[in-house]
Design an enzyme around this catalytic site. Structure first.
Site, short mmCIF file in Angstrom:
data_model
loop_
_atom_site.label_atom_id
_atom_site.label_comp_id
_atom_site.label_asym_id
_atom_site.label_seq_id
_atom_site.Cartn_x
_atom_site.Cartn_y
_atom_site.Cartn_z
N ARG A 65 19.49 53.01 49.03
CA ARG A 65 20.90 53.10 48.65
C ARG A 65 21.10 52.71 47.20
O ARG A 65 21.92 53.28 46.48
CB ARG A 65 21.74 52.22 49.57
CG ARG A 65 22.16 52.87 50.89
CD ARG A 65 21.02 53.53 51.63
NE ARG A 65 21.44 54.14 52.87
CZ ARG A 65 21.40 53.52 54.05
NH1 ARG A 65 20.97 52.28 54.14
NH2 ARG A 65 21.78 54.17 55.13
N ASP A 99 15.89 57.29 52.52
CA ASP A 99 17.14 57.47 53.24
C ASP A 99 17.89 58.63 52.58
O ASP A 99 17.33 59.32 51.71
CB ASP A 99 17.97 56.19 53.23
CG ASP A 99 18.75 56.00 54.53
OD1 ASP A 99 19.59 56.86 54.84
OD2 ASP A 99 18.50 54.99 55.24
N HIS A 115 18.74 60.46 58.63
CA HIS A 115 18.69 59.75 57.33
C HIS A 115 17.68 60.40 56.38
O HIS A 115 17.03 59.71 55.60
CB HIS A 115 18.33 58.28 57.54
CG HIS A 115 19.45 57.47 58.14
ND1 HIS A 115 20.50 56.99 57.40
CD2 HIS A 115 19.68 57.07 59.42
CE1 HIS A 115 21.33 56.31 58.19
NE2 HIS A 115 20.85 56.35 59.43
N ASP A 147 16.94 55.91 63.80
CA ASP A 147 18.31 55.51 64.11
C ASP A 147 19.32 56.56 63.66
O ASP A 147 19.07 57.35 62.76
CB ASP A 147 18.62 54.18 63.42
CG ASP A 147 18.52 54.29 61.90
OD1 ASP A 147 17.50 54.81 61.41
OD2 ASP A 147 19.46 53.85 61.20
N GLU A 148 20.48 56.53 64.30
CA GLU A 148 21.64 57.32 63.91
C GLU A 148 21.29 58.77 63.61
O GLU A 148 21.73 59.34 62.60
CB GLU A 148 22.32 56.67 62.69
CG GLU A 148 22.85 55.27 62.98
CD GLU A 148 23.46 54.59 61.77
OE1 GLU A 148 24.33 53.72 61.95
OE2 GLU A 148 23.05 54.91 60.63
N TYR A 193 22.52 40.73 59.95
CA TYR A 193 22.81 41.74 58.93
C TYR A 193 23.35 41.08 57.67
O TYR A 193 24.48 40.59 57.63
CB TYR A 193 23.77 42.80 59.48
CG TYR A 193 23.01 43.99 60.02
CD1 TYR A 193 21.87 43.81 60.81
CD2 TYR A 193 23.39 45.30 59.72
CE1 TYR A 193 21.15 44.89 61.29
CE2 TYR A 193 22.66 46.39 60.20
CZ TYR A 193 21.54 46.17 60.98
OH TYR A 193 20.81 47.24 61.45
N TRP A 207 20.87 45.73 53.84
CA TRP A 207 21.25 47.09 53.44
C TRP A 207 22.01 47.01 52.13
O TRP A 207 22.81 46.08 51.92
CB TRP A 207 22.09 47.75 54.53
CG TRP A 207 21.38 47.81 55.85
CD1 TRP A 207 21.59 47.03 56.94
CD2 TRP A 207 20.33 48.71 56.20
NE1 TRP A 207 20.72 47.39 57.96
CE2 TRP A 207 19.94 48.41 57.53
CE3 TRP A 207 19.66 49.73 55.52
CZ2 TRP A 207 18.92 49.10 58.19
CZ3 TRP A 207 18.65 50.42 56.18
CH2 TRP A 207 18.29 50.11 57.50
N THR A 208 21.82 47.98 51.24
CA THR A 208 22.28 47.77 49.86
C THR A 208 23.33 48.78 49.39
O THR A 208 23.46 49.00 48.18
CB THR A 208 21.07 47.80 48.89
OG1 THR A 208 20.44 49.08 48.95
CG2 THR A 208 20.09 46.70 49.23
N GLU A 209 24.09 49.37 50.31
CA GLU A 209 25.15 50.27 49.87
C GLU A 209 26.04 49.63 48.81
O GLU A 209 26.39 50.25 47.81
CB GLU A 209 26.02 50.70 51.07
CG GLU A 209 25.36 51.70 51.99
CD GLU A 209 24.67 51.02 53.17
OE1 GLU A 209 24.26 49.84 53.01
OE2 GLU A 209 24.53 51.66 54.22
#
Length: 628
Positions: free
Chosen positions: A168, A197, A271, A347-348, A439, A485-487
């Site tokens: 990210r 990703d 992703h 995932d997702e 998280y 996570w680095t959004e």
């Protein structure tokens, strides 16, 4: 001061047996016995090691000590030093592979272990026994003393990890090494490196050069992640970066020197937008205009965990060329990372594009499966065979349970602990890393203080985490990790802010005995480490000093409930449009707020001085957070 019920319950829920030691060590050692006296470190102190394989650990200790002390300490082989690093000639079964003992007296300090990993962890504790000035970046003044102690220590869990997302936002190899160094000092032994990703492919694959030529870069955008515009036609993608294979080898070696295993993640079949931007033929629609996501909204989320992707980011499970692609990728990944695991994401993964694809429908008919969701199980089994051929074990997020996986696969439970419980009962090894406790991108305190994110997680909640659920055989729980996570995290400095003190809390959870858990004890050690972090120039959050604001709305009457994570803070507040101080109303019990427009202002004090952030909330804000 009377504390509100929800804070009392929060603290009482993990008020286990307290250690009697006044030493502020994180993670808490298994056994500490402090005795009278001090060992004094001087410029003539020799650090010895009894086995050549321990020399690198001795050298690290000298390097750590020399800068703040100004000494030119040296190492020597043998047992003659005032500080001795001893690899046991006879195995000490009590401490295992990663444990150690420390015996310090007025005359000598002896650190013993069965392995160099144990010695490494021993010197991390030894450094924490020295005054806080040992963390200084330049020569500092202090009495360089070590208290006389006997310590026996070893970890509760074998897997003590932190996941770091570099997709990210890209972080240089120097940043990654610095972060690994910080984690190793807290006795973490696993660095889960999220390398690919939708927002970037960060690892060089020489047989597939477009993965980094195209997939590692996106168009420049500012603003909140998820609110950014998609690329314009012809707009240059200039933001990003990747690690060459030489970079990877360098970081892996650096981590190995610090007893940290790097687990790479190549996130598939979802992703995968950056990979598809490089090679559109890997997707169902084969859209040549697929872009590397710059932080635009990617999906419509429906609130029950389901979603619809706005852009295709999934590999096509019915196309044999996809498996040829994956074989090339994992051939090169496997040679770069010597550990046994490769994380494959899982995932997702949105199945809508599969459901509309003729090739996927034909494959479902061939496999005699009715549900498109089962194609992920087919994909994962194909991928696991690829990994097995390269001597690697498949590791994935808990969605890999959907559609069936082999018994050898390891599951990382992130959607709470339910997936981990299910996996363990099926005989899978499990790493517990639930959103609810682990998280690290979540806000740490009052949501109006820090930049917005979709959820919150206080350090006390992280500290309360128990990785082994009731009714689960502990032998299947490898341990746990925190996930970064680095959004919304564009720099290492901010990654530190979001990591600490929660990473310290989880270090206690994963290393220290369950019976030693005590929030007040940890809080004392945490605050001592704030001072060490200041000297080390490491960033951290002070949200633990802020008030916790809760409201209740019943029969149109709004009530205010305030609390704190730390037990020795006083809370002052105003609702009359004035700034609160220690002469304002002091909170002691639930307050019924008057009708009409009001603005609540809250601040915490300790020993008569302000310590927390000022929190300001208007009536509409208070009503929104009310529990009915």
């Amino acid at each position: 001061m009377k504390k509100t019920l929800f804070i009392v319950l929060l603290l009482a829920s993990f008020s286990g047996k307290s250690q009697k030691s006044s030493l502020n060590i994180i993670p808490q050692p298994v056994e500490i016995e402090q005795t009278a006296g001090l060992f004094t470190l001087t410029k003539s102190t020799i650090i010895s090691y009894n086995n050549a394989s321990a020399r690198s650990v001795a050298d690290m200790l000298v390097q750590k000590l020399n800068t703040p002390t100004g000494f030119l300490l040296k190492t020597q082989e043998g047992k003659g030093g005032a500080i001795q690093l001893i690899l046991n000639e006879t195995n000490n079964d009590n401490i295992g592979k990663e444990g150690y003992t420390i015996v310090s007296t007025t005359k000598a300090v002896i650190v013993s272990a069965n392995t160099t990993a144990g010695l490494f962890y021993g010197i991390q504790t030894l450094v924490q026994l020295l005054p806080k000035e040992i963390e200084a970046k330049a020569v500092a003044k202090s009495s360089w003393t070590i208290p006389a102690v006997k310590i026996t220590d070893y970890p509760r869990f074998a897997w003590r990890g932190i996941m770091f997302d570099v997709s990210r936002n890209f972080f240089s190899k120097e940043d990654v090494k610095k972060y690994i160094d910080q984690l190793a000092r807290m006795k973490y032994n696993t660095f889960h490196w999220h390398l690919t990703d939708d927002e970037g492919w960060r690892i060089e694959i020489k047989s597939l050069p477009k993965l980094t030529q195209v997939g590692a870069f996106r168009v420049p955008r500012s603003g909140h992640f998820g609110d950014r515009a998609i690329p314009k036609d012809g707009e240059a993608a200039t933001v990003g970066g990747f690690y060459t294979q030489d970079d990877i080898r360098e970081v892996v070696a650096y981590a190995q020197d610090r007893n940290v295993t790097i687990v790479p993640e190549i996130d598939v079949p979802g992703h995968s937008m950056a990979a598809i931007a490089a090679y559109p033929e890997l997707s169902c629609n084969k859209n040549p205009k697929t872009f590397v996501n710059p932080g635009a909204a990617m999906a419509d989320w429906y609130g029950n965990g389901t979603f619809k992707m706005l852009y295709e980011n999934t590999l096509n499970p019915s196309d044999e060329k996809v498996y040829e692609f994956l074989d090339k990728v994992f051939t090169e990944v496997a040679t770069l990372f010597p550990n046994k695991y490769i994380h494959v994401g899982g995932d997702e993964c949105y199945k809508g594009f599969w459901a509309a694809d003729e090739g996927c429908q034909a494959l479902m008919k061939q496999l005699n499966i009715r549900h498109v969701e089962d194609l992920q199980g087919y994909f994962m089994n194909r991928l696991e065979k690829i990994l097995k051929a390269k001597g690697k074990k498949l590791l994935g997020w808990d969605e890999i349970l959907e559609g069936g996986i082999s018994p050898e696969a390891t599951v990382m439970s992130w959607r709470g602990i339910k997936g981990g419980i299910e996996a363990a009962k099926m005989g899978h090894d499990v790493v517990m890393t639930p959103t609810t406790f682990a998280y690290l991108d979540y806000n740490q305190g009052e949501a109006t203080i820090d930049p917005p994110i979709y959820a919150g997680l206080r350090v006390s909640k992280s500290y309360s985490f128990e990785p082994v659920p009731d009714g689960v055989d502990a032998k299947y729980i490898l341990g746990g990790q925190g996930n970064m996570w680095t959004e919304q995290i564009p720099s290492l400095r901010y990654a530190e802010y979001m990591s600490y003190p929660r990473v310290w809390a989880l270090a206690d959870v994963y290393w220290s005995p369950k019976a030693s858990k005590n929030w007040d004890n940890f809080a004392k050690r945490m605050e001592a480490h704030f001072e060490r972090a200041d000297l080390a120039q490491v960033n951290y959050s002070r949200a633990v000093y802020d008030a916790i604001v809760k409201t209740t709305l019943k029969d149109n009457k709004l009530s205010l409930e305030l609390g704190t994570e730390l037990s020795d803070l006083d809370i002052y507040y105003t609702i009359d449009d004035t700034m609160p101080d220690s002469f304002s109303p002091k909170y002691s019990s639930i307050v019924d707020l008057p009708e009409g427009p009001i603005t609540l202002r809250v601040i915490t004090y300790r020993s008569g001085k302000p310590i927390g952030h000022l929190i300001t909330l208007k009536r509409a804000d208070l009503e929104k957070r009310a529990s009915k």
